[in-house]
Design a protein around this motif. Structure first.
Motif, PDB file in Angstrom:
ATOM      1  N   THR A   4       0.762  -0.704  -0.144  1.00 43.12           N
ATOM      2  CA  THR A   4       0.019   0.163   0.241  1.00 43.12           C
ATOM      3  C   THR A   4       0.807   1.237   0.121  1.00 43.12           C
ATOM      4  O   THR A   4       0.430   2.341  -0.587  1.00 43.12           O
ATOM      5  CB  THR A   4      -1.274   0.439   0.719  1.00 43.12           C
ATOM      6  OG1 THR A   4      -1.212  -0.937   1.409  1.00 43.12           O
ATOM      7  CG2 THR A   4      -1.553   1.169   0.808  1.00 43.12           C
TER       8      THR A   4
ATOM      9  N   TRP B 138      -8.747  -1.923   6.639  1.00 40.21           N
ATOM     10  CA  TRP B 138      -8.358  -2.962   5.963  1.00 40.21           C
ATOM     11  C   TRP B 138      -9.336  -4.182   5.883  1.00 40.21           C
ATOM     12  O   TRP B 138      -9.868  -4.495   6.855  1.00 40.21           O
ATOM     13  CB  TRP B 138      -7.313  -3.653   5.619  1.00 40.21           C
ATOM     14  CG  TRP B 138      -6.807  -4.288   4.688  1.00 40.21           C
ATOM     15  CD1 TRP B 138      -7.445  -4.408   3.212  1.00 40.21           C
ATOM     16  CD2 TRP B 138      -5.783  -5.700   4.671  1.00 40.21           C
ATOM     17  NE1 TRP B 138      -6.856  -5.522   3.135  1.00 40.21           N
ATOM     18  CE2 TRP B 138      -6.175  -6.514   3.289  1.00 40.21           C
ATOM     19  CE3 TRP B 138      -5.069  -5.620   5.834  1.00 40.21           C
ATOM     20  CZ2 TRP B 138      -5.619  -7.547   3.295  1.00 40.21           C
ATOM     21  CZ3 TRP B 138      -5.119  -7.631   5.946  1.00 40.21           C
ATOM     22  CH2 TRP B 138      -4.576  -8.165   4.419  1.00 40.21           C
TER      23      TRP B 138
ATOM     24  N   TRP C  20      -6.811  -2.483  -0.804  1.00 40.17           N
ATOM     25  CA  TRP C  20      -6.072  -1.865   0.060  1.00 40.17           C
ATOM     26  C   TRP C  20      -6.199  -1.455   1.193  1.00 40.17           C
ATOM     27  O   TRP C  20      -7.208  -0.971   1.445  1.00 40.17           O
ATOM     28  CB  TRP C  20      -4.508  -0.687  -0.834  1.00 40.17           C
ATOM     29  CG  TRP C  20      -4.890  -0.805  -2.446  1.00 40.17           C
ATOM     30  CD1 TRP C  20      -5.419  -0.675  -3.117  1.00 40.17           C
ATOM     31  CD2 TRP C  20      -3.670  -1.178  -2.634  1.00 40.17           C
ATOM     32  NE1 TRP C  20      -4.924  -1.271  -4.510  1.00 40.17           N
ATOM     33  CE2 TRP C  20      -3.943  -1.382  -4.075  1.00 40.17           C
ATOM     34  CE3 TRP C  20      -2.682  -1.376  -2.607  1.00 40.17           C
ATOM     35  CZ2 TRP C  20      -2.562  -2.142  -5.292  1.00 40.17           C
ATOM     36  CZ3 TRP C  20      -0.958  -2.523  -3.231  1.00 40.17           C
ATOM     37  CH2 TRP C  20      -2.400  -3.224  -4.398  1.00 40.17           C
TER      38      TRP C  20
END
Length: 436
Positions: A209, A408, A414
């Motif tokens: 990420t 998440w 992401w």
């Protein structure tokens, strides 16, 4: 010149016992446990490092060594007591440092030259051989005066900081584009950031990420992946959009590909899945910066690297961590080094990681500019929010500590500050958006 300097090793340790402020002089000269040829002296140096904050003397050292089961290994209290008498003159400590440094450098050259010869004879890959060639050199710079006046340092920094704030100079700080994390974590060129977590906690996903965020805005990010190959990484990203590549229809895979392409600009992130040894990983980092102009480097992960044989595992991992710190400083880019935890956390009621959970920690806490832990409550706690994702900035040299509460949901892309609850756009069989 001998490859060992036993008298000088004992002298510098004895000098610390006679005059504890000498420890700061030794640290400033770069002394580390690898400088000591005698394993007992190396263990004593580690104990001195641990005891520095509470005071170094025979009592604190013997207690620390005894707690770790090392007291008998170094020869007991009599050996510690004898160190004070091994110092001809505390005022001559820099000469003793020079002798120990010279012996260490010579051993280093012999070890690296032997490793290079063995690799060539064994028919090792040329990239590994090339990396070893680069290591056959004195590991530290010479003794020329590189000092600067502190007043000049402060003035230069102040002008640079004001220029950044005024927008007339580019910012040195690299932002992850995760707002809650950027509020805490300060990443700058030359920093070593250690990211640790338990299995399935999302260490790699956090690295991916940050890499795609930074790569899409600041400059190329480079990942040395020791854990996963290209297929595994591809599946990890595609699966993060809720796709089961073994069962779902091609429409789902196409949709995930389209979403990933939108999230990761081409040319933003490059991945090296072939550099599996410490030497090769360091060489990959040099290539990333010097050839490709990378702005940020990631290594996934420390304990999977093939380290030099014949060394205590903790010492070898510590030496690897130190090598990445030196590389970050020399290349003037931040390196994010992923690390495993030991299993101590599993026996606690609160399983949030803490510094003592770092596996083979040794030198890690000393070298890292920041230590960051990742934690997913849903992995360890019943009825916890499945989307909760904590990034705990446990230690940081030039910034605050605290926890960034992120989100998440596996199958929703992401890691982010908040989940996007908008429904995905309608797609055709090939994954192309249908205009409505």
């Amino acid at each position: 010149m001998s490859l060992a300097a036993p008298a000088a090793e004992r002298a510098i340790l004895g000098a610390v016992l006679l005059a504890p402020p000498t420890f700061d002089t030794l640290q400033g000269a770069g002394v580390g446990e690898r400088w000591f040829n005698d394993p007992a002296n190396g263990l004593i140096w580690q104990a001195m490092t641990r005891c520095a904050s509470k005071g170094i003397d025979i009592i604190t050292l013997s207690s620390d060594l005894n707690d770790r089961g090392d007291l008998n290994r170094i020869g007991g209290v009599p050996y510690l007591a004898g160190l004070s008498g091994a110092v001809p003159s505390v005022s001559n400590v820099r000469e003793y440092i020079g002798q120990v440094r010279s012996a260490f450098h010579r051993r280093h050259l012999v070890e690296r030259a032997e490793a290079l010869a063995a690799a060539v004879r064994a028919g090792a890959d040329l990239s590994d051989v090339s990396a070893l060639v680069d290591e056959v050199k004195v590991p530290e710079t010479g003794v020329e005066d590189a000092s600067e006046d502190l007043a000049d340092i402060v003035e230069a920094y102040g002008h640079a900081a004001m220029a950044e704030r005024a927008g007339t100079a580019p910012a040195k700080r690299i932002r992850t584009r995760l707002q809650k994390l950027d509020f805490l974590l300060k990443i700058k060129p030359g920093h070593l950031v250690v990211v640790a977590g338990a299995p399935k906690s999302g260490k790699t996903m956090l690295a991916l990420t940050i890499a795609k965020n930074v790569g899409g805005t600041t400059g190329l990010c480079w990942i040395v992946s020791c854990e996963m190959g290209p297929d595994d990484l591809g599946e990890r990203v595609v699966s993060s959009y809720g796709v089961n590549v073994d069962e779902d229809a091609t429409e789902g895979i196409a949709h995930a590909m389209q979403e990933a392409a939108r999230a990761i600009p081409r040319g933003a992130v490059r991945v090296d899945c072939t550099s599996l040894s410490l030497a090769a990983a360091l060489q990959s980092c040099r290539v990333a910066v010097r050839t490709h102009g990378a702005r940020m480097l990631f290594v996934d992960y420390l304990q999977l690297l093939k380290l030099p044989a014949g060394e205590n595992r903790t010492i070898a991992v510590g030496a690897a961590c130190s090598a990445f710190k030196r590389a970050a400083k020399a290349l003037n880019v931040p390196i994010v080094l992923l690390s495993q935890l030991n299993r101590q956390y599993a026996g606690r009621t609160n399983q949030r990681p803490q510094p003592t959970d770092l596996r083979d920690s040794g030198q890690i806490e000393q070298d890292a500019d920041a230590i960051v832990f990742v934690y997913r409550p849903a992995v360890c706690e019943e009825d916890a929010d499945a989307t909760a994702y904590e990034v705990i900035v446990s230690r940081q040299r030039n910034g605050p500590t605290g926890t960034a509460h992120l989100r998440w949901r596996q199958g929703n892309g992401w890691i982010c500050d908040e989940l996007d609850e908008e429904p995905p756009p309608p797609l055709d069989y090939y994954g192309h958006r249908i205009d409505q």
